[in-house]
Motif scaffolding. Structure first.
Motif, PDB file in Angstrom:
ATOM      1  N   ALA A 116      41.568  54.748  44.289  1.00 27.12           N
ATOM      2  CA  ALA A 116      40.702  55.309  44.851  1.00 27.12           C
ATOM      3  C   ALA A 116      40.941  56.872  45.219  1.00 27.12           C
ATOM      4  CB  ALA A 116      39.972  54.673  46.126  1.00 27.12           C
ATOM      5  N   LEU A 117      42.111  56.888  45.981  1.00 22.49           N
ATOM      6  CA  LEU A 117      42.910  58.070  46.467  1.00 22.49           C
ATOM      7  C   LEU A 117      43.496  59.064  45.318  1.00 22.49           C
ATOM      8  CD1 LEU A 117      43.999  56.871  49.883  1.00 22.49           C
ATOM      9  CD2 LEU A 117      41.737  58.045  49.367  1.00 22.49           C
ATOM     10  N   ALA A 118      44.462  58.579  44.653  1.00 24.34           N
ATOM     11  CA  ALA A 118      45.197  59.287  43.614  1.00 24.34           C
ATOM     12  C   ALA A 118      44.642  59.644  42.466  1.00 24.34           C
ATOM     13  CB  ALA A 118      46.436  58.686  43.578  1.00 24.34           C
ATOM     14  N   LYS A 119      43.635  58.672  41.809  1.00 22.87           N
ATOM     15  CA  LYS A 119      42.959  58.702  40.902  1.00 22.87           C
ATOM     16  C   LYS A 119      41.531  58.632  40.942  1.00 22.87           C
ATOM     17  CE  LYS A 119      46.911  58.657  38.458  1.00 22.87           C
ATOM     18  NZ  LYS A 119      47.423  59.812  37.481  1.00 22.87           N
ATOM     19  N   PRO A 120      40.901  59.442  41.655  1.00 24.47           N
ATOM     20  CA  PRO A 120      39.469  59.138  41.882  1.00 24.47           C
ATOM     21  C   PRO A 120      38.269  59.338  40.721  1.00 24.47           C
ATOM     22  CG  PRO A 120      40.000  61.219  42.888  1.00 24.47           C
ATOM     23  CD  PRO A 120      41.370  60.612  42.527  1.00 24.47           C
ATOM     24  N   MET A 121      38.892  60.364  39.754  1.00 26.41           N
ATOM     25  CA  MET A 121      38.202  60.730  38.654  1.00 26.41           C
ATOM     26  C   MET A 121      38.441  59.870  37.336  1.00 26.41           C
ATOM     27  SD  MET A 121      36.556  62.819  40.336  1.00 26.41           S
ATOM     28  CE  MET A 121      35.539  63.462  38.684  1.00 26.41           C
ATOM     29  N   SER A 122      39.428  58.937  37.449  1.00 24.13           N
ATOM     30  CA  SER A 122      39.726  58.185  36.291  1.00 24.13           C
ATOM     31  C   SER A 122      38.830  56.584  36.499  1.00 24.13           C
ATOM     32  CB  SER A 122      41.142  57.813  36.438  1.00 24.13           C
ATOM     33  OG  SER A 122      42.013  58.928  36.180  1.00 24.13           O
ATOM     34  N   PRO A 123      37.997  56.417  35.795  1.00 22.72           N
ATOM     35  CA  PRO A 123      37.241  55.144  35.711  1.00 22.72           C
ATOM     36  C   PRO A 123      38.219  53.872  35.547  1.00 22.72           C
ATOM     37  CG  PRO A 123      36.532  56.258  33.783  1.00 22.72           C
ATOM     38  CD  PRO A 123      37.441  57.325  34.798  1.00 22.72           C
ATOM     39  N   SER A 124      38.161  53.022  36.068  1.00 25.36           N
ATOM     40  CA  SER A 124      38.975  51.701  35.801  1.00 25.36           C
ATOM     41  C   SER A 124      38.193  50.332  36.116  1.00 25.36           C
ATOM     42  CB  SER A 124      40.382  51.722  36.717  1.00 25.36           C
ATOM     43  OG  SER A 124      40.968  50.406  36.543  1.00 25.36           O
ATOM     44  N   ARG A 125      38.317  49.371  35.374  1.00 29.85           N
ATOM     45  CA  ARG A 125      37.674  48.119  35.582  1.00 29.85           C
ATOM     46  C   ARG A 125      38.285  47.516  36.853  1.00 29.85           C
ATOM     47  NH1 ARG A 125      37.496  45.186  29.543  1.00 29.85           N
ATOM     48  NH2 ARG A 125      36.115  46.577  28.599  1.00 29.85           N
ATOM     49  N   LEU A 126      39.199  47.758  37.231  1.00 31.22           N
ATOM     50  CA  LEU A 126      40.131  47.128  38.486  1.00 31.22           C
ATOM     51  C   LEU A 126      39.143  47.613  39.735  1.00 31.22           C
ATOM     52  CD1 LEU A 126      43.752  47.666  37.833  1.00 31.22           C
ATOM     53  CD2 LEU A 126      42.429  45.673  37.561  1.00 31.22           C
ATOM     54  N   ARG A 127      38.298  48.669  39.543  1.00 35.01           N
ATOM     55  CA  ARG A 127      37.620  49.241  40.680  1.00 35.01           C
ATOM     56  C   ARG A 127      36.112  48.616  40.646  1.00 35.01           C
ATOM     57  NH1 ARG A 127      37.453  53.504  43.892  1.00 35.01           N
ATOM     58  NH2 ARG A 127      37.540  51.607  45.388  1.00 35.01           N
ATOM     59  N   ARG A 128      35.907  47.546  39.961  1.00 39.01           N
ATOM     60  CA  ARG A 128      34.731  46.872  39.729  1.00 39.01           C
ATOM     61  C   ARG A 128      34.745  45.552  40.411  1.00 39.01           C
ATOM     62  NH1 ARG A 128      33.054  47.932  33.220  1.00 39.01           N
ATOM     63  NH2 ARG A 128      33.463  50.169  33.419  1.00 39.01           N
ATOM     64  N   ALA A 129      33.680  45.287  41.236  1.00 37.60           N
ATOM     65  CA  ALA A 129      33.876  44.054  42.062  1.00 37.60           C
ATOM     66  C   ALA A 129      33.903  42.905  41.329  1.00 37.60           C
ATOM     67  CB  ALA A 129      32.434  44.019  43.216  1.00 37.60           C
ATOM     68  N   ALA A 130      33.115  42.876  40.345  1.00 37.63           N
ATOM     69  CA  ALA A 130      32.865  41.487  39.050  1.00 37.63           C
ATOM     70  C   ALA A 130      34.422  41.447  38.581  1.00 37.63           C
ATOM     71  CB  ALA A 130      32.201  41.860  38.094  1.00 37.63           C
ATOM     72  N   TRP A 131      35.102  42.541  38.361  1.00 39.09           N
ATOM     73  CA  TRP A 131      36.300  42.200  37.894  1.00 39.09           C
ATOM     74  C   TRP A 131      37.273  41.761  39.003  1.00 39.09           C
ATOM     75  CZ3 TRP A 131      38.648  42.043  33.058  1.00 39.09           C
ATOM     76  CH2 TRP A 131      37.934  42.418  31.824  1.00 39.09           C
ATOM     77  N   ALA A 132      37.234  42.199  40.190  1.00 41.68           N
ATOM     78  CA  ALA A 132      38.044  41.877  41.151  1.00 41.68           C
ATOM     79  C   ALA A 132      38.019  40.598  41.399  1.00 41.68           C
ATOM     80  CB  ALA A 132      37.573  42.589  42.641  1.00 41.68           C
ATOM     81  N   LYS A 133      36.595  39.879  41.301  1.00 42.68           N
ATOM     82  CA  LYS A 133      36.536  38.267  41.456  1.00 42.68           C
ATOM     83  C   LYS A 133      37.145  37.778  40.700  1.00 42.68           C
ATOM     84  CE  LYS A 133      32.204  39.273  43.879  1.00 42.68           C
ATOM     85  NZ  LYS A 133      30.683  38.849  43.826  1.00 42.68           N
ATOM     86  N   ARG A 134      37.391  38.112  39.263  1.00 40.99           N
ATOM     87  CA  ARG A 134      37.934  37.288  38.254  1.00 40.99           C
ATOM     88  C   ARG A 134      39.368  37.435  38.387  1.00 40.99           C
ATOM     89  NH1 ARG A 134      34.619  40.369  33.339  1.00 40.99           N
ATOM     90  NH2 ARG A 134      32.466  39.661  33.974  1.00 40.99           N
ATOM     91  N   ILE A 135      40.057  38.482  38.814  1.00 42.17           N
ATOM     92  CA  ILE A 135      41.378  38.645  39.211  1.00 42.17           C
ATOM     93  C   ILE A 135      41.819  37.855  40.249  1.00 42.17           C
ATOM     94  CG2 ILE A 135      43.171  40.190  39.979  1.00 42.17           C
ATOM     95  CD1 ILE A 135      41.584  42.636  38.472  1.00 42.17           C
ATOM     96  N   CYS A 136      40.923  37.612  41.447  1.00 40.52           N
ATOM     97  CA  CYS A 136      41.235  36.818  42.632  1.00 40.52           C
ATOM     98  C   CYS A 136      41.307  35.235  41.834  1.00 40.52           C
ATOM     99  CB  CYS A 136      40.252  36.867  43.625  1.00 40.52           C
ATOM    100  SG  CYS A 136      40.289  38.433  44.480  1.00 40.52           S
ATOM    101  N   LEU A 137      40.411  34.931  41.220  1.00 40.51           N
ATOM    102  CA  LEU A 137      40.354  33.478  40.624  1.00 40.51           C
ATOM    103  C   LEU A 137      41.783  33.257  39.809  1.00 40.51           C
ATOM    104  CD1 LEU A 137      39.197  30.845  40.040  1.00 40.51           C
ATOM    105  CD2 LEU A 137      37.986  31.920  38.186  1.00 40.51           C
ATOM    106  N   ALA A 138      42.068  34.153  39.041  1.00 39.37           N
ATOM    107  CA  ALA A 138      43.322  34.172  38.483  1.00 39.37           C
ATOM    108  C   ALA A 138      44.720  33.920  39.240  1.00 39.37           C
ATOM    109  CB  ALA A 138      43.593  35.353  37.270  1.00 39.37           C
ATOM    110  N   ILE A 139      44.533  34.738  40.373  1.00 41.93           N
ATOM    111  CA  ILE A 139      45.769  34.654  41.314  1.00 41.93           C
ATOM    112  C   ILE A 139      45.828  33.333  41.975  1.00 41.93           C
ATOM    113  CG2 ILE A 139      46.411  35.582  43.615  1.00 41.93           C
ATOM    114  CD1 ILE A 139      45.731  38.362  42.552  1.00 41.93           C
ATOM    115  N   TRP A 140      44.588  32.715  42.396  1.00 44.63           N
ATOM    116  CA  TRP A 140      44.743  31.437  42.777  1.00 44.63           C
ATOM    117  C   TRP A 140      45.011  30.375  42.007  1.00 44.63           C
ATOM    118  CZ3 TRP A 140      44.107  30.465  47.771  1.00 44.63           C
ATOM    119  CH2 TRP A 140      43.357  31.202  48.649  1.00 44.63           C
TER     120      TRP A 140
END
Length: 345
Positions: A116-140
């Protein structure tokens, strides 16, 4: 020379303090993390990626706090486990998962701040809430897999030295202890810390650059969220670094690098104290949300206003309904009196 008979005295002194400490930490942590989850779940705005990670971290902390009372009761009863073999496995599985999940969620939320701060102009799937929820499930799932030895080898057995049925981690051999320590140190510390350090360095650099430019390059909401994350990160490292150091020393002890009665006492007591310091991290985090997170406090006030308004509305409805019923009863009573009067005439 050190008298090894002091070993028992030291353990008795430590055991006398543990139940009260665990009970206090669990109560404070349950209330605090429950409030954090209420704020994150009941807010009007859609959840950001950071909210997804922080809510999952608060969930892990809440589960940890729910498990600590079992050990507080057990230690107060001389380590007698009276909750059965199933809870012996599940409670300690949850405690083991907490560390892995918490540190990985914290790593991800730091990466999110970096993007968000160092790469604000670089789009990333990691900055999408839907992907964040999937990653959280994988971490559990990953946390459960890393804690699988606890599920397999935790059991209730009679311990002759203590004279009680205790919930112990009965590994087939000591090599499992070394493997468990190495896994915890590498995946739970040595891997996340460099990632977090790299991201933190660039986060601080971006904040300084924004400050030098009059905060034009960094949005105010991003700065506030970042300050909160940095505070959570600092407390996490303060609470859990001693535990990882003690795990490393415990591994050296397995290879007999260090010997002696005094060293054994220091190692055992150090492991206990550092572990309890790590547990306290789950109770401290909610206070950081309210103290450091100005934006979070604003959202908390909005949520609590909604809750108060909801209950006030219900109370007003009940009051009006009760008043209407009373008036109806009074009207019926007056009408019946008039009818009786007419009948007598």
């Amino acid at each position: 020379m050190y008298n090894c008979s002091n070993y028992t005295e030291a353990w008795q002194w430590l055991s006398s303090l543990e139940p009260g400490y665990l009970g206090l930490v669990s109560i404070v942590g349950m209330v605090g993390n429950a409030l954090v989850l209420c704020v994150l779940w009941l807010q009007r705005k859609p959840c950001t990626v950071a909210d997804v990670y922080l809510s999952n971290m608060a969930t892990a902390d809440l589960v940890m706090m729910l498990c600590l009372p079992f050990w507080a009761v057990t230690i107060s009863r001389g380590h007698l486990w009276s909750f059965g073999d199933t809870l012996c496995k599940l409670v300690n599985l949850a405690i083991s998962m907490n560390y892995y999940c918490s540190v990985l969620f914290l790593m991800l939320v730091t990466v999110d701040r970096y993007l968000a701060l160092a790469k604000p102009m670089s789009p990333s799937r990691l900055r999408r809430a839907a992907w964040a929820k999937r990653i959280c499930l994988a971490i559990w799932v990953l946390g459960a897999l890393l804690s699988l030895p606890v599920l397999l080898f935790r059991t209730v057995q009679y311990v002759e030295v203590a004279g009680v049925e205790a919930c112990i981690l009965a590994y087939p051999n000591q090599a499992w202890i070394v493997q468990h320590n190495i896994t915890s140190i590498v995946l739970g510390f040595l891997l996340p810390v460099p990632v977090v350090t790299y991201c933190t360095y660039h986060i601080v650099a971006a904040l300084r650059e924004g400050r030098a430019n009059g905060f034009h390059t960094v949005r105010r909401s991003e700065r506030k969220a970042t300050h909160l994350i940095l505070a959570v990160l600092a407390i996490f490292l303060f609470c859990w670094t001693p535990s990882q150091v003690m795990r490393f020393l415990d591994t050296l002890d397995y290879f007999q690098v260090t010997r002696g009665c005094l060293w054994g006492l220091v190692l055992d007591i150090g492991i206990q104290l550092s572990t309890f310091l790590g547990y306290s991290n789950s109770a401290v985090n909610p206070f950081l949300f309210f103290i450091v997170g100005k934006h979070f406090r604003k959202r908390a006030k909005e949520v609590f206003r909604k809750i108060v308004a909801f209950f006030t509305k219900d109370a007003s409805f009940l009051t009006v309904s009760f008043t209407s019923v009373n008036r109806l009863n009074d009207t019926q009573h007056i009408s019946s009196v008039k009818l009786e009067s007419l009948a007598r005439r």
